[in-house]
Design an enzyme around this catalytic site. Structure first.
Site, PDB file in Angstrom:
ATOM      1  N   ASP A  78       4.210   5.038  -0.391  1.00  0.00           N
ATOM      2  CA  ASP A  78       3.769   6.281   0.249  1.00  0.00           C
ATOM      3  C   ASP A  78       2.283   6.218   0.586  1.00  0.00           C
ATOM      4  OD1 ASP A  78       3.998   8.833   1.245  1.00  0.00           O
ATOM      5  OD2 ASP A  78       3.826   9.816  -0.710  1.00  0.00           O
ATOM      6  N   HIS A 135       1.055   2.275   8.909  1.00  0.00           N
ATOM      7  CA  HIS A 135       2.318   1.576   8.650  1.00  0.00           C
ATOM      8  C   HIS A 135       2.150   0.066   8.846  1.00  0.00           C
ATOM      9  CE1 HIS A 135       4.208   5.375   8.152  1.00  0.00           C
ATOM     10  NE2 HIS A 135       4.177   5.721   9.418  1.00  0.00           N
ATOM     11  N   LEU A 156      13.797 -14.614  -5.580  1.00  0.00           N
ATOM     12  CA  LEU A 156      13.455 -13.190  -5.669  1.00  0.00           C
ATOM     13  C   LEU A 156      14.503 -12.436  -4.859  1.00  0.00           C
ATOM     14  CD1 LEU A 156      11.404 -10.830  -6.295  1.00  0.00           C
ATOM     15  CD2 LEU A 156      10.412 -11.302  -4.051  1.00  0.00           C
ATOM     16  N   ARG A 204       5.543   4.866  -7.505  1.00  0.00           N
ATOM     17  CA  ARG A 204       5.255   5.551  -6.251  1.00  0.00           C
ATOM     18  C   ARG A 204       3.754   5.560  -6.030  1.00  0.00           C
ATOM     19  NH1 ARG A 204       8.054  10.504  -3.407  1.00  0.00           N
ATOM     20  NH2 ARG A 204       6.700  10.664  -1.606  1.00  0.00           N
TER      21      ARG A 204
HETATM   22  C1  FPP Z   1       5.305   6.389   3.717  1.00  0.00           C
HETATM   23  O1  FPP Z   1       4.023   6.761   4.162  1.00  0.00           O
HETATM   24  C2  FPP Z   1       5.721   5.174   4.323  1.00  0.00           C
HETATM   25  C3  FPP Z   1       6.759   5.052   5.198  1.00  0.00           C
HETATM   26  C4  FPP Z   1       7.588   6.189   5.631  1.00  0.00           C
HETATM   27  C5  FPP Z   1       7.080   3.771   5.817  1.00  0.00           C
HETATM   28  C6  FPP Z   1       7.042   2.563   4.944  1.00  0.00           C
HETATM   29  C7  FPP Z   1       6.957   1.420   5.830  1.00  0.00           C
HETATM   30  C8  FPP Z   1       6.141   0.378   5.697  1.00  0.00           C
HETATM   31  C9  FPP Z   1       5.267   0.124   4.530  1.00  0.00           C
HETATM   32  C10 FPP Z   1       6.060  -0.567   6.811  1.00  0.00           C
HETATM   33  C11 FPP Z   1       6.817  -1.788   6.781  1.00  0.00           C
HETATM   34  C12 FPP Z   1       7.883  -1.971   5.814  1.00  0.00           C
HETATM   35  C13 FPP Z   1       8.595  -3.102   5.736  1.00  0.00           C
HETATM   36  C14 FPP Z   1       9.655  -3.261   4.730  1.00  0.00           C
HETATM   37  C15 FPP Z   1       8.319  -4.212   6.647  1.00  0.00           C
HETATM   38  P1  FPP Z   1       3.849   8.143   4.888  1.00  0.00           P
HETATM   39  O2  FPP Z   1       3.844   7.900   6.353  1.00  0.00           O
HETATM   40  O3  FPP Z   1       4.861   9.114   4.408  1.00  0.00           O
HETATM   41  O4  FPP Z   1       2.434   8.543   4.410  1.00  0.00           O
HETATM   42  P2  FPP Z   1       1.857  10.017   4.275  1.00  0.00           P
HETATM   43  O5  FPP Z   1       2.636  10.667   3.182  1.00  0.00           O
HETATM   44  O6  FPP Z   1       0.446   9.764   3.927  1.00  0.00           O
HETATM   45  O7  FPP Z   1       2.028  10.681   5.604  1.00  0.00           O
END
Ligand code: FPP
Length: 243
Positions: A21, A38, A132, A189
């Site tokens: 997150d 991201h 893994l 988390r």
């Molecule tokens: C949460 O942050 C994150 C996500 C919804 C996306 C997770 C994706 C990645 C880490 C990118 C790539 C993943 C892989 C497996 C290649 P958020 O956008 O909810 O953050 P915020 O709460 O600060 O808005």
């Protein structure tokens, strides 16, 4: 895996599951578009995957996209899907070479056919690996997973392959997306929120939880190692009393 038993404690976590997150906040706090967060988050995925062998972690499960994430602006959803495609294309060969077995969990039918094909291809290419076990949750929601499993169990009963009285925790587990994977020892988390957002509700019944303030794009292998070491100092009792 459902055991319902006490394990020898304390121990090293061999299965760590992460709710990644804070990508959006990381980007916004720097005046950048959320997608930059991201992208940076995807770089962290590589770093954390590579850190696992040294930490004796055999299973890593990552929450990449929830069933609720479709509610985000279309540009962000499209960008994330593009990132998943790019990750598979760019990192696929490395994962194969490093002996990583990749699985995806979550409902696939909602994903574009080309992404589904890339996912299935990587699963096939890595099926023989066991250095893994990397499980990536895309369009995953715990209630959705349990619902889909329940439908499959009900269908088995309807078809006469199973008696209702034979439904056990093991039967349910075999119908979950995570069938065959051990339960997570530690669920982590990032980014300071104290909630689980539907991540692995069945599988986390006996998991330990860790919530760290660091946003995912800033989550380093060092922070990861510190969390893993912190886990090893805890005593897990699985409902029993300390021995
Ligand atoms: C949460 O942050 C994150 C996500 C919804 C996306 C997770 C994706 C990645 C880490 C990118 C790539 C993943 C892989 C497996 C290649 P958020 O956008 O909810 O953050 P915020 O709460 O600060 O808005």
């Amino acid at each position: 895996m459902y055991t319902g038993e006490r394990s020898d404690a304390p121990e090293q976590p061999s299965h760590v599951a992460i709710i990644m997150d804070g990508n959006g906040r990381w980007a916004e706090s720097r005046g950048l578009p959320r997608l930059q967060g991201h992208k940076r988050g995807a770089d962290r995925v590589r770093e954390i995957v590579e850190a696992c062998p040294d930490l004796a972690i055999t299973h890593l499960t990552l929450f990449a996209f929830s069933t609720e994430n479709w509610k985000r602006p279309p540009s962000e959803v499209i960008g994330l899907m593009r990132l998943f495609r790019r990750y598979i294309k760019k990192e696929g060969a490395r994962l194969v070479a490093e002996g990583v077995r990749v699985r995806f969990i979550g409902g696939r039918e909602a994903l574009d056919a080309d992404l589904r094909a890339l996912m299935a291809g990587l699963e096939m290419q890595t099926a023989g690996n066991d250095q893994l076990h990397l499980t990536v949750a895309i369009n995953y929601g715990g209630r959705d997973e349990i619902l889909r499993a329940t439908r499959r169990v009900a269908e088995a009963v309807r078809a006469g392959r199973l008696l209702a009285t034979e439904i056990s925790p093991e039967v349910i587990e075999r119908h979950l997306d995570t069938a065959g994977l051990p339960d997570p020892d530690l669920i982590l988390r990032t980014s300071g929120e104290f909630r689980v957002s539907g991540f692995l509700p069945w599988q986390s019944a006996y998991s330990e939880f860790a919530f760290v303030d660091t946003r995912w794009p800033d989550f380093t292998a060092e922070i990861f190692a510190a969390q893993v070491r912190g886990f090893a100092r805890r005593e897990r009792r699985f409902g029993a009393v300390a021995g």
